[in-house]
Design a protein around this motif. Structure first.
Motif, PDB file in Angstrom:
ATOM      1  N   TRP A 214       0.741  -0.987  -0.235  1.00 33.43           N
ATOM      2  CA  TRP A 214       0.321   0.068   0.305  1.00 33.43           C
ATOM      3  C   TRP A 214       1.039   1.552   0.103  1.00 33.43           C
ATOM      4  O   TRP A 214       1.846   1.288   0.705  1.00 33.43           O
ATOM      5  CB  TRP A 214      -0.645  -0.505   1.084  1.00 33.43           C
ATOM      6  CG  TRP A 214      -1.857   1.276   1.896  1.00 33.43           C
ATOM      7  CD1 TRP A 214      -1.557   2.009   2.760  1.00 33.43           C
ATOM      8  CD2 TRP A 214      -2.688   1.540   0.982  1.00 33.43           C
ATOM      9  NE1 TRP A 214      -2.102   2.923   2.897  1.00 33.43           N
ATOM     10  CE2 TRP A 214      -2.924   3.028   1.776  1.00 33.43           C
ATOM     11  CE3 TRP A 214      -3.306   1.818  -0.382  1.00 33.43           C
ATOM     12  CZ2 TRP A 214      -4.702   3.661   1.483  1.00 33.43           C
ATOM     13  CZ3 TRP A 214      -4.029   2.173  -0.811  1.00 33.43           C
ATOM     14  CH2 TRP A 214      -4.931   3.955   0.432  1.00 33.43           C
ATOM     15  N   SER A 216       0.733   4.394   0.945  1.00 35.38           N
ATOM     16  CA  SER A 216      -0.497   5.562   1.546  1.00 35.38           C
ATOM     17  C   SER A 216       0.390   7.078   1.840  1.00 35.38           C
ATOM     18  O   SER A 216       1.021   7.170   1.962  1.00 35.38           O
ATOM     19  CB  SER A 216       0.112   4.495   2.857  1.00 35.38           C
ATOM     20  OG  SER A 216      -0.012   5.756   4.715  1.00 35.38           O
ATOM     21  N   SER A 217      -0.978   7.293   1.521  1.00 30.28           N
ATOM     22  CA  SER A 217      -0.851   9.400   1.567  1.00 30.28           C
ATOM     23  C   SER A 217      -0.252   9.078   3.203  1.00 30.28           C
ATOM     24  O   SER A 217       0.455  10.126   2.779  1.00 30.28           O
ATOM     25  CB  SER A 217      -2.240  10.030   0.879  1.00 30.28           C
ATOM     26  OG  SER A 217      -3.416   9.737   2.019  1.00 30.28           O
ATOM     27  N   LEU A 218      -0.700   9.189   3.876  1.00 35.57           N
ATOM     28  CA  LEU A 218      -0.687   9.347   5.488  1.00 35.57           C
ATOM     29  C   LEU A 218       1.172   9.399   5.162  1.00 35.57           C
ATOM     30  O   LEU A 218       1.858  10.024   5.868  1.00 35.57           O
ATOM     31  CB  LEU A 218      -0.746   8.302   6.321  1.00 35.57           C
ATOM     32  CG  LEU A 218      -0.754   8.616   7.964  1.00 35.57           C
ATOM     33  CD1 LEU A 218      -0.359  10.258   8.286  1.00 35.57           C
ATOM     34  CD2 LEU A 218      -1.582   7.806   8.397  1.00 35.57           C
ATOM     35  N   ASP A 228      -0.318  15.204   5.809  1.00 35.18           N
ATOM     36  CA  ASP A 228      -1.599  13.994   5.006  1.00 35.18           C
ATOM     37  C   ASP A 228      -2.126  15.230   4.114  1.00 35.18           C
ATOM     38  O   ASP A 228      -3.804  14.637   4.516  1.00 35.18           O
ATOM     39  CB  ASP A 228      -1.699  13.150   5.500  1.00 35.18           C
ATOM     40  CG  ASP A 228      -2.623  11.868   5.249  1.00 35.18           C
ATOM     41  OD1 ASP A 228      -3.222  12.014   3.562  1.00 35.18           O
ATOM     42  OD2 ASP A 228      -2.911  11.372   5.567  1.00 35.18           O
ATOM     43  N   ASP A 255      -2.978   4.912  -2.966  1.00 36.31           N
ATOM     44  CA  ASP A 255      -3.459   6.466  -2.347  1.00 36.31           C
ATOM     45  C   ASP A 255      -3.444   7.223  -2.612  1.00 36.31           C
ATOM     46  O   ASP A 255      -2.461   8.124  -2.619  1.00 36.31           O
ATOM     47  CB  ASP A 255      -3.045   5.759  -0.683  1.00 36.31           C
ATOM     48  CG  ASP A 255      -4.501   6.894  -0.173  1.00 36.31           C
ATOM     49  OD1 ASP A 255      -4.958   7.372  -0.508  1.00 36.31           O
ATOM     50  OD2 ASP A 255      -3.514   7.026   1.453  1.00 36.31           O
ATOM     51  N   ASN A 291      -7.071  14.146   7.172  1.00 35.75           N
ATOM     52  CA  ASN A 291      -6.720  12.287   7.439  1.00 35.75           C
ATOM     53  C   ASN A 291      -7.779  11.806   7.590  1.00 35.75           C
ATOM     54  O   ASN A 291      -8.642  12.500   8.438  1.00 35.75           O
ATOM     55  CB  ASN A 291      -5.936  11.949   7.890  1.00 35.75           C
ATOM     56  CG  ASN A 291      -5.294  10.935   7.828  1.00 35.75           C
ATOM     57  OD1 ASN A 291      -5.958   9.971   9.170  1.00 35.75           O
ATOM     58  ND2 ASN A 291      -4.510   9.399   7.624  1.00 35.75           N
ATOM     59  N   SER A 292      -8.084  10.985   7.313  1.00 36.13           N
ATOM     60  CA  SER A 292      -9.510  10.571   7.686  1.00 36.13           C
ATOM     61  C   SER A 292     -10.380   9.915   8.916  1.00 36.13           C
ATOM     62  O   SER A 292     -11.102   9.877  10.103  1.00 36.13           O
ATOM     63  CB  SER A 292     -10.088   8.979   6.787  1.00 36.13           C
ATOM     64  OG  SER A 292     -10.149   9.422   5.655  1.00 36.13           O
ATOM     65  N   LEU A 293      -9.111   9.208   9.865  1.00 33.40           N
ATOM     66  CA  LEU A 293      -8.767   9.111  10.874  1.00 33.40           C
ATOM     67  C   LEU A 293      -9.027  10.303  11.725  1.00 33.40           C
ATOM     68  O   LEU A 293      -9.621  10.073  13.387  1.00 33.40           O
ATOM     69  CB  LEU A 293      -8.074   8.116  11.255  1.00 33.40           C
ATOM     70  CG  LEU A 293      -7.570   6.833  10.645  1.00 33.40           C
ATOM     71  CD1 LEU A 293      -5.633   6.450  10.823  1.00 33.40           C
ATOM     72  CD2 LEU A 293      -8.633   6.004  10.701  1.00 33.40           C
ATOM     73  N   ARG A 329     -13.168   4.628  -2.578  1.00 35.60           N
ATOM     74  CA  ARG A 329     -13.586   5.057  -1.419  1.00 35.60           C
ATOM     75  C   ARG A 329     -14.481   5.758  -0.178  1.00 35.60           C
ATOM     76  O   ARG A 329     -14.623   6.707  -0.901  1.00 35.60           O
ATOM     77  CB  ARG A 329     -11.733   5.430  -1.093  1.00 35.60           C
ATOM     78  CG  ARG A 329     -11.926   5.975   0.449  1.00 35.60           C
ATOM     79  CD  ARG A 329     -10.615   5.852   0.959  1.00 35.60           C
ATOM     80  NE  ARG A 329     -10.455   6.823   2.681  1.00 35.60           N
ATOM     81  CZ  ARG A 329      -9.067   7.027   2.947  1.00 35.60           C
ATOM     82  NH1 ARG A 329      -7.815   6.501   2.146  1.00 35.60           N
ATOM     83  NH2 ARG A 329      -8.770   7.561   3.984  1.00 35.60           N
ATOM     84  N   HIS A 360     -14.452   3.259   4.717  1.00 33.20           N
ATOM     85  CA  HIS A 360     -13.454   3.539   5.666  1.00 33.20           C
ATOM     86  C   HIS A 360     -14.273   3.596   6.895  1.00 33.20           C
ATOM     87  O   HIS A 360     -15.698   4.047   6.763  1.00 33.20           O
ATOM     88  CB  HIS A 360     -12.431   4.037   5.097  1.00 33.20           C
ATOM     89  CG  HIS A 360     -11.323   4.647   6.184  1.00 33.20           C
ATOM     90  ND1 HIS A 360     -10.460   3.710   7.272  1.00 33.20           N
ATOM     91  CD2 HIS A 360     -10.871   5.654   5.827  1.00 33.20           C
ATOM     92  CE1 HIS A 360      -9.073   4.002   7.213  1.00 33.20           C
ATOM     93  NE2 HIS A 360      -9.510   5.063   6.651  1.00 33.20           N
ATOM     94  N   ALA A 411      -1.992   0.168   7.209  1.00 37.59           N
ATOM     95  CA  ALA A 411      -1.649   1.232   6.100  1.00 37.59           C
ATOM     96  C   ALA A 411      -0.962   2.348   6.625  1.00 37.59           C
ATOM     97  O   ALA A 411      -0.495   3.034   5.788  1.00 37.59           O
ATOM     98  CB  ALA A 411      -2.907   2.043   5.989  1.00 37.59           C
TER      99      ALA A 411
HETATM  100  C1  SPV Z   1      -3.353   6.202   4.632  1.00 34.09           C
HETATM  101  O1  SPV Z   1      -2.803   5.417   4.543  1.00 34.09           O
HETATM  102  O2  SPV Z   1      -3.253   7.757   3.501  1.00 34.09           O
HETATM  103  C2  SPV Z   1      -4.781   6.271   4.155  1.00 34.09           C
HETATM  104  C3  SPV Z   1      -5.658   5.261   5.369  1.00 34.09           C
HETATM  105  O3  SPV Z   1      -5.847   6.682   3.722  1.00 34.09           O
HETATM  106  S1  SPV Z   1      -6.118   6.359   6.749  1.00 34.09           S
HETATM  107  O4  SPV Z   1      -4.812   7.352   6.790  1.00 34.09           O
HETATM  108  O5  SPV Z   1      -6.872   5.558   7.724  1.00 34.09           O
HETATM  109  O6  SPV Z   1      -6.896   7.611   6.053  1.00 34.09           O
END
Ligand code: SPV
Ligand code: MG
Length: 456
Positions: A214, A216-218, A228, A255, A291-293, A329, A360, A411
């Motif tokens: 993966w 990951s953008s993060l 991010d 991503d 970031n989604s989290l 997504r 997600h 991720a």
């Molecule tokens: C990432 O890994 O950059 C994601 C997943 O997009 S999250 O960080 O959960 O949004």
């Protein structure tokens, strides 16, 4: 075709046919002729191989065509699982032949099963549970074997197309509703990708590896010391991916955050395809991406459904290969918009051409993802679903697969774990004013020098 009732049974994948296979088949032929029996090959199907190993290079029909032209074999039947049990009960062979390599390691499980079935079929020949006279084990050809050939092939690298198509191949092998989950690990550099590529565990007759990477953008942003927020441009990220691809052979999912402007996304699709990336995931958010989290703790806005569908359509139209996938997504659960909104969006995105969806969640419990999967799979049993269990980390990949998820992405774990390790050592050197105490937290210099082929 011989019409003998009796048969000598040899199961094989025959992916890269070599002298070791021919040796076993020649012995099977001799034994069968003596016993007035036929040689039956149980050819492992593509999904049987994928149960315990990486997918075969050649598909079932291609492998079958090769074997059909060998005079040593009388009949080829599919062996649908790595376990012999089903075929042995059907065929009731008087002899089973295998290389002796399965006497140890994770394949031993299947050997034990074979011996158990033979004891059930021929109880009068009981000789203890670790062998059976109707099982013949041929000394393994150490100078030529499938593992050695595979290693040699891997060291030559993998073509862009072969890597790219691997994700679709894996998905085809593990259809819903009870998917064998495709396990994907975050990689942000060549060294982290090498760790992800080579990690494995062996248990219960299976060798488990990560199936791919993966981007990951993060973690791609964090490893560059940037937030991010789509601040790292595609070119930089592609440089990292090229470095990863130089030293690995597994497929990668990218991503792409929101995918940017529609007019820009079509170029990104082409660049990713050209590089050999297997799939891109774009999220249905607009404006400055966060970031989604972080959920609703920060300002995040979901994109209008139709506008996002247009982006998916534009991406699909721009794509030039058959294998590349665009995965949509859904951020409805992240932004507390509810299940109904998530499902509505899922079906709209699939109608617009998305090859898969990602659902997600930032909850500690997997419940809302499981609720979504149940409702979604009632209406759609085919479309691949991706999940990212970062916050709901108690659920296993196997359980998510059983619930209908195809791709499970871990991720950010390699970057997060390396940060902790590096911080500890950096601080420790300062505290002790020397490095001696930190030595046990580091890989030895000798090991690091031998880690990369070509260093010494
Ligand atoms: C990432 O890994 O950059 C994601 C997943 O997009 S999250 O960080 O959960 O949004
Ligand atoms: Mg991201």
């Amino acid at each position: 075709m011989k019409s003998y009732e009796k048969s000598v049974y040899v199961a094989m994948a025959a992916d890269l046919l070599h002298a070791g296979h021919i040796n076993i088949l020649k012995i099977a032929r001799q034994k069968a002729d003596k016993l007035k029996a036929k040689v039956v090959v149980g050819l492992l199907t593509d999904s049987a191989i994928a149960e315990v190993d990486e997918p075969a290079f050649l598909d079932y029909n291609q492998r079958k065509e090769v074997l059909e032209n060998l005079k040593l074999i009388d009949e080829i039947i599919p062996q649908e699982t790595f376990s012999y049990i089903y075929n042995l009960h059907i065929i009731k062979p008087i002899l089973v032949i295998h290389g002796d390599d399965w006497q140890s390691g994770y394949l031993r499980h299947y050997r034990n099963e074979v011996i158990e079935v033979l004891h059930a079929l021929y109880p009068q020949q009981h000789t203890g549970m670790d062998s059976h006279p109707n099982l013949l084990e041929i000394p393994y050809s150490h100078n030529i074997n499938a593992l050695g050939i595979k290693k040699a092939l891997h060291s030559l690298g993998i073509s862009t197309n072969a890597r790219q198509s691997r994700l679709r191949k894996l998905l085809a092998l593990t259809p819903p509703p009870h998917c064998r989950p495709i396990r994907i690990l975050e990689t942000h550099s060549a060294i982290s990708a090498l760790i992800a590529q080579n990690a494995y565990v062996e248990s219960n007759g299976k060798r488990l590896e990560f199936d791919g990477f993966w981007s990951s953008s993060l973690t791609d942003s964090t490893s560059r010391g940037k937030p991010d927020i789509e601040a790292v441009e595609l070119t930089s990220r592609l440089n990292t991916i090229n470095e990863i691809f130089e030293v690995t052979s597994k497929p990668l999912i990218y991503d792409a955050d929101t995918g940017g402007k529609i007019e820009h996304f079509v170029f990104s699709v082409r660049s990713l395809e050209r590089t050999g990336v297997s799939a891109v995931i774009i999220e249905d958010k607009m404006g400055l991406k966060k970031n989604s989290l972080l959920g609703n703790d920060v300002e995040q806005t979901q994109e209008d459904i139709e506008v996002f569908c247009d982006k998916i359509r534009a991406g699909k139209n721009a794509q030039i290969t058959q294998d590349f996938m665009i995965i949509a997504r859904i951020e409805s659960l992240i932004l507390d918009k509810g299940q109904e909104d998530a499902l509505k969006r899922a079906f709209a995105y699939i109608n617009a051409g998305a090859d898969g969806i990602m659902i997600h969640s930032r909850q500690k419990s997997p419940d809302e993802v499981l609720t979504f999967l149940k409702a979604f799979r009632e209406k759609d049993s085919k479309t691949p679903v991706v999940v990212v269990p970062t916050s709901f980390n108690e659920i296993t990949a196997k359980e998510l697969g059983e619930a209908g998820a195809n791709i499970i992405i871990y991720a950010n774990h390699l970057l997060r774990s390396s940060f902790v390790a590096m911080q500890k050592v950096a601080q420790g050197i300062l505290e002790f004013d020397r490095s001696k105490e930190m030595e046990s937290s580091c890989m030895s210099v000798k090991e690091i020098l031998s880690l990369i082929p070509g260093t010494i």
